[in-house]
Design a protein around this motif. Structure first.
Motif, short mmCIF file in Angstrom:
data_model
loop_
_atom_site.label_atom_id
_atom_site.label_comp_id
_atom_site.label_asym_id
_atom_site.label_seq_id
_atom_site.Cartn_x
_atom_site.Cartn_y
_atom_site.Cartn_z
N GLY A 422 0.79 -1.22 0.00
CA GLY A 422 0.00 0.00 0.00
C GLY A 422 0.82 1.26 0.00
O GLY A 422 2.04 1.26 -0.10
N ASP A 423 0.12 2.36 0.11
CA ASP A 423 0.70 3.69 0.16
C ASP A 423 -0.36 4.58 0.80
O ASP A 423 -1.42 4.10 1.21
N VAL A 424 -0.09 5.86 0.89
CA VAL A 424 -1.06 6.77 1.49
C VAL A 424 -2.39 6.68 0.75
O VAL A 424 -2.47 6.93 -0.45
N GLY A 425 -3.43 6.24 1.47
CA GLY A 425 -4.75 6.11 0.87
C GLY A 425 -4.92 4.91 -0.03
O GLY A 425 -5.95 4.77 -0.69
N LYS A 426 -3.92 4.03 -0.08
CA LYS A 426 -3.97 2.87 -0.96
C LYS A 426 -3.88 1.59 -0.12
O LYS A 426 -2.94 1.42 0.67
N GLU A 427 -4.85 0.72 -0.28
CA GLU A 427 -4.91 -0.50 0.50
C GLU A 427 -3.89 -1.51 0.01
O GLU A 427 -3.73 -1.71 -1.20
N PRO A 428 -3.17 -2.19 0.92
CA PRO A 428 -2.25 -3.26 0.51
C PRO A 428 -3.02 -4.36 -0.23
O PRO A 428 -4.15 -4.69 0.14
N MET A 429 -2.39 -4.93 -1.26
CA MET A 429 -3.15 -5.84 -2.11
C MET A 429 -2.26 -6.93 -2.70
O MET A 429 -1.08 -6.72 -2.97
N ILE A 430 -2.87 -8.09 -2.91
CA ILE A 430 -2.28 -9.19 -3.66
C ILE A 430 -3.10 -9.38 -4.93
O ILE A 430 -4.33 -9.36 -4.89
N ARG A 431 -2.40 -9.58 -6.03
CA ARG A 431 -3.09 -9.85 -7.31
C ARG A 431 -2.51 -11.12 -7.89
O ARG A 431 -1.30 -11.21 -8.10
N VAL A 432 -3.37 -12.07 -8.16
CA VAL A 432 -2.96 -13.37 -8.70
C VAL A 432 -3.36 -13.43 -10.17
O VAL A 432 -4.50 -13.14 -10.52
N LEU A 433 -2.40 -13.80 -11.01
CA LEU A 433 -2.64 -13.84 -12.45
C LEU A 433 -2.64 -15.27 -12.96
O LEU A 433 -2.00 -16.15 -12.38
N GLY A 434 -3.36 -15.50 -14.06
CA GLY A 434 -3.42 -16.82 -14.66
C GLY A 434 -3.83 -16.74 -16.12
O GLY A 434 -4.15 -15.67 -16.63
N ARG A 435 -3.83 -17.89 -16.78
CA ARG A 435 -4.22 -17.92 -18.19
C ARG A 435 -5.71 -17.71 -18.39
O ARG A 435 -6.16 -17.46 -19.50
N SER A 436 -6.46 -17.81 -17.31
CA SER A 436 -7.90 -17.55 -17.35
C SER A 436 -8.33 -17.12 -15.96
O SER A 436 -7.56 -17.23 -14.99
N ALA A 437 -9.56 -16.64 -15.86
CA ALA A 437 -10.09 -16.29 -14.54
C ALA A 437 -10.16 -17.52 -13.65
O ALA A 437 -9.86 -17.46 -12.45
N ILE A 438 -10.51 -18.65 -14.24
CA ILE A 438 -10.60 -19.89 -13.47
C ILE A 438 -9.24 -20.30 -12.93
O ILE A 438 -9.11 -20.70 -11.76
N GLU A 439 -8.20 -20.19 -13.77
CA GLU A 439 -6.86 -20.55 -13.30
C GLU A 439 -6.38 -19.61 -12.21
O GLU A 439 -5.77 -20.04 -11.22
N ALA A 440 -6.66 -18.31 -12.35
CA ALA A 440 -6.25 -17.35 -11.32
C ALA A 440 -6.90 -17.69 -9.99
O ALA A 440 -6.25 -17.66 -8.93
N VAL A 441 -8.19 -18.01 -10.00
CA VAL A 441 -8.89 -18.37 -8.77
C VAL A 441 -8.38 -19.69 -8.21
O VAL A 441 -8.24 -19.85 -6.99
N SER A 442 -8.05 -20.64 -9.09
CA SER A 442 -7.49 -21.92 -8.64
C SER A 442 -6.16 -21.71 -7.92
O SER A 442 -5.89 -22.35 -6.89
N LYS A 443 -5.34 -20.83 -8.46
CA LYS A 443 -4.07 -20.52 -7.80
C LYS A 443 -4.33 -19.91 -6.41
O LYS A 443 -3.67 -20.25 -5.42
N LEU A 444 -5.29 -18.96 -6.36
CA LEU A 444 -5.62 -18.32 -5.10
C LEU A 444 -6.06 -19.35 -4.06
O LEU A 444 -5.59 -19.33 -2.90
N LEU A 445 -6.94 -20.24 -4.44
CA LEU A 445 -7.43 -21.24 -3.49
C LEU A 445 -6.32 -22.20 -3.06
O LEU A 445 -6.28 -22.66 -1.92
N ASP A 446 -5.42 -22.50 -3.97
CA ASP A 446 -4.28 -23.34 -3.64
C ASP A 446 -3.39 -22.66 -2.61
O ASP A 446 -2.92 -23.30 -1.65
N ILE A 447 -3.22 -21.36 -2.74
CA ILE A 447 -2.40 -20.59 -1.80
C ILE A 447 -3.10 -20.48 -0.45
O ILE A 447 -2.47 -20.60 0.61
N VAL A 448 -4.41 -20.27 -0.48
CA VAL A 448 -5.16 -20.10 0.76
C VAL A 448 -5.26 -21.40 1.52
O VAL A 448 -5.26 -21.41 2.78
N SER A 449 -5.30 -22.53 0.84
CA SER A 449 -5.52 -23.83 1.50
C SER A 449 -4.35 -24.20 2.40
O SER A 449 -3.21 -23.79 2.13
#
Length: 449
Positions: A422-449
């Motif tokens: 983050g920065d002043v007025g900017k929320e800290p954030m993680i962004r996960v990228l993938g070849r599709s929306a489904i792959e990006a979400v799959s990566k996220l769930l894999d990380i969260v698990s």
């Protein structure tokens, strides 16, 4: 079973795939008619020159037409490159015998400058083929030859269209306005004494094969049963689309892209479907994700193919984002294009570097998640938003593309995960990228698990 309309192209082959029968068949396929051919000439051709031409004998051109008509019939046909008088006479004979409606694209000169209709054949074209044609589609230089008039304005084009119709007995004439200097391109149709205008903005794009695809589109719509006024109007929409989304190949004049008519709607359907499925997966896993929901909410996005994606309107996302409501996640609005601004720009920038990366999802920054991602072998990159240049901060929507570029500088490729604190007025954030929306979400769930 309902019969499929049959459209024929009687034209030369372009070994570069941009014009001729290649462009015609792509157009026929895109518009849902069965395309058949009678090849007149074989050219050794690319985007900037024609190095050799081999004409087929007239009897063989006629025979190609004859056997197709005898078997499946032809609902409408078009001509392109006819090359010589013998071929023109063979085509005229076939039209006279088999009585199919014919669109004549009076191709004389290739875009590269090569002559595609010999001078001796011009008189044969005008005396033997045009009187048997239903519609002729000259560009301005061709219309000047056929009409004997100078064309410098829209009014000149109207006079030329009328003159060509009256001189050769052609029922309909389209004079294409691309060569006239104006902000808008206006094509003029003269039909049964009436004049019709078809306008479009002059757009940047690819034009090699444009005349071929335009006349092929008119032919396809005639084969499907439209009248000439409607067929020309629909074909105009089609060719503008094909030019705008042309294929950037070769070192010369890049070719039009008839298949964009099919590919872009298909790409949009795929992106919407993938994002909807990704949202379902996120909602199904609410309990695992609740504590990671950022204040701005979660979004998940996917872009259409990189050769077509140019703006956030080409990226599907969740309108209003996904937010926490009590003990579950809720999608505020529907999945639609243009619903995301920030995450969409991140993906668009990523696609410039790696076209296969089309999807992304954001989540609240957590040291725990970053550590887990690294331990699972994902490529993780930190970008310090405090280092963002003032000139970037001053431009709306420029921050996330800058973050992506900074991450690639560090990693050498598009990472799996990019985070900032983050920065002043900017929320800290993680962004996960993938070849599709489904792959990006799959990566996220894999990380969260």
């Amino acid at each position: 079973m309902r019969r499929v309309p049959v459209a024929m192209t009687i034209a030369g082959s372009d070994s570069g795939g941009g014009a001729g029968i290649e462009a015609d068949l792509k157009t026929f396929s895109a518009l849902g008619v069965h395309g058949v051919v009678a090849i007149t000439s074989i050219t050794a051709q690319n985007t900037y020159r024609v190095s050799a031409i081999f004409d087929l004998p007239g009897w063989l051109v006629y025979e190609q037409i004859k056997v197709v008509v005898e078997d499946m019939g032809v609902d409408a046909a078009k001509t392109g490159m006819l090359s010589n008088s013998e071929i023109v006479e063979s085509v005229a004979r076939a039209v006279e015998e088999f009585k199919f409606p014919l669109v004549v694209d009076p191709v004389m000169i290739a875009k590269s400058g090569a002559r595609l209709l010999r001078e001796e054949a011009v008189n044969t074209l005008t005396s033997k083929l045009l009187p048997r044609a239903y519609l002729v589609t000259p560009n301005v230089p061709e219309a000047e030859i056929l009409s004997g008039l100078r064309i410098k304005s829209l009014e000149d084009a109207e006079r030329a269209a009328r003159a060509i119709s009256e001189r050769y007995g052609v029922e309909a004439v389209v004079v294409k306005g691309g060569h006239l200097e104006s902000e808008r391109v206006v094509d003029v149709l003269y039909y049964r004494g009436g004049l019709y205008h078809y306008e479009s903005l002059r757009i940047e794009g690819c034009t090699h094969g444009g005349g071929c695809a335009y006349s092929a589109a008119i032919t396809a719509y005639l084969a499907k049963g439209l009248d000439v006024v409607g067929a020309v109007g629909r074909a105009k929409e089609f060719i503008v689309w094909a030019i705008k989304h042309g294929l950037r190949v070769g070192r010369g004049y890049c070719p039009v892209n008839p298949l964009a008519w099919l590919e872009i709607p298909a790409e949009k359907y795929r992106a919407i479907s993938n994002v909807k499925r990704a949202v379902e997966v996120l909602l199904e896993n609410s309990s695992r994700l609740l504590k990671y929901v950022p204040e701005v909410g979660i979004n998940v996005v996917e872009a259409i193919d990189s050769k077509y994606a140019t703006s956030v309107e080409d990226v599907a996302g969740v309108k209003g984002r996904i937010v926490r409501v009590g003990d579950r996640l809720v999608a505020v609005g529907p999945v639609e294009f243009g619903a995301s601004s920030h995450l969409a720009r991140l993906v668009l920038e990523a696609m410039k570097i790696d076209p296969s990366v089309r999807g992304a999802v954001n989540i609240r920054y957590s040291e725990e998640l970053v550590a887990r991602a690294k331990s699972k072998g994902y490529l993780v990159v930190f970008v310090d938003r405090r280092l963002e240049p003032e000139e970037i901060r001053a431009v709306e929507g420029a921050t996330l593309p800058w973050i992506l570029r900074e991450a690639v500088k560090q990693a050498g490729r598009v990472p799996d995960l990019i985070y900032d604190v983050g920065d002043v007025g900017k929320e800290p954030m993680i962004r996960v990228l993938g070849r599709s929306a489904i792959e990006a979400v799959s990566k996220l769930l894999d990380i969260v698990s």
